[in-house]
Design an enzyme around this catalytic site. Sequence first.
Site, PDB file in Angstrom:
ATOM      1  N   CYS A  79       0.846  -1.191   0.000  1.00 50.26           N
ATOM      2  CA  CYS A  79       0.000   0.000   0.000  1.00 50.26           C
ATOM      3  C   CYS A  79       0.889   1.252   0.000  1.00 50.26           C
ATOM      4  O   CYS A  79       1.651   1.459  -0.937  1.00 50.26           O
ATOM      5  CB  CYS A  79      -0.992  -0.039   1.163  1.00 50.26           C
ATOM      6  SG  CYS A  79      -2.354   1.150   0.991  1.00 50.26           S
ATOM      7  N   HIS A 180      -3.851  -4.623  -0.321  1.00 50.02           N
ATOM      8  CA  HIS A 180      -3.467  -5.253   0.938  1.00 50.02           C
ATOM      9  C   HIS A 180      -3.551  -6.769   0.784  1.00 50.02           C
ATOM     10  O   HIS A 180      -4.645  -7.334   0.879  1.00 50.02           O
ATOM     11  CB  HIS A 180      -4.400  -4.799   2.063  1.00 50.02           C
ATOM     12  CG  HIS A 180      -4.207  -3.381   2.469  1.00 50.02           C
ATOM     13  ND1 HIS A 180      -3.291  -3.000   3.425  1.00 50.02           N
ATOM     14  CD2 HIS A 180      -4.804  -2.244   2.039  1.00 50.02           C
ATOM     15  CE1 HIS A 180      -3.339  -1.693   3.573  1.00 50.02           C
ATOM     16  NE2 HIS A 180      -4.240  -1.207   2.742  1.00 50.02           N
ATOM     17  N   GLU A 182      -2.775  -9.049   2.809  1.00 50.71           N
ATOM     18  CA  GLU A 182      -3.216  -9.679   4.053  1.00 50.71           C
ATOM     19  C   GLU A 182      -4.721  -9.561   4.257  1.00 50.71           C
ATOM     20  O   GLU A 182      -5.287 -10.227   5.129  1.00 50.71           O
ATOM     21  CB  GLU A 182      -2.461  -9.081   5.243  1.00 50.71           C
ATOM     22  CG  GLU A 182      -2.914  -7.709   5.710  1.00 50.71           C
ATOM     23  CD  GLU A 182      -2.464  -6.554   4.843  1.00 50.71           C
ATOM     24  OE1 GLU A 182      -2.753  -5.397   5.220  1.00 50.71           O
ATOM     25  OE2 GLU A 182      -1.823  -6.784   3.798  1.00 50.71           O
TER      26      GLU A 182
END
Length: 204
Positions: A79, A180, A182
Amino acid sequence: MIAVIDYGMGNLHSVSKAVERLGYEAAVTSDPAEILAADGAILPGVGAFGDAMANLRDTGLEVVVKEYAASGKPLLGICLGMQLLFTESEEHGRHQGLNLLPGRVVRFQGKYKIPHMGWNDLEFVGESPLFRDVKPGHVYFVHSFHALPDRKEDLLAVTDYQQPVTAIVGRGSLFGMQFHPEKSGELGLKLLQRFLELTAVRVG
């Protein structure tokens, strides 16, 4: 060990937990020696480009990140962390970045919703070890600025948000993901796993 670099800005907990779920040891750290000794490093980031660079300089971590990148060990920006890899950003003025990849970060322009937030399709446009046995799909974005790489060969994947938007960049063992991983379900974790595999230190 995978160092999740703590410079005061970033979703450190979720990134480190994702690394651990994939079977790797993660350390959230701002210690230069620990970072430089790591087998892989992740530079996360949430917030403003200028503030992030100020924090990196004030903590001495700007030099550490550049030294780590020069070592040839795998480094991933996520990011805002991806945007910091570039030469400069126009976010709230003009700010110099880490200049590990030539290019600049600019604001979305147009009559559409900003920030770009939500799930968007990836399109792979380059070859990368990150893409081994991985099929494109949806990943999760939250950003108001996007990167424009100077070198076409540094662009590995794009998404569409009223225009082609840089989603993954890479050169050698240096990578960046605008989304992102994750928070991007199975595909995001698979891409993160491919990065971690480059460190060759899987445990468990």
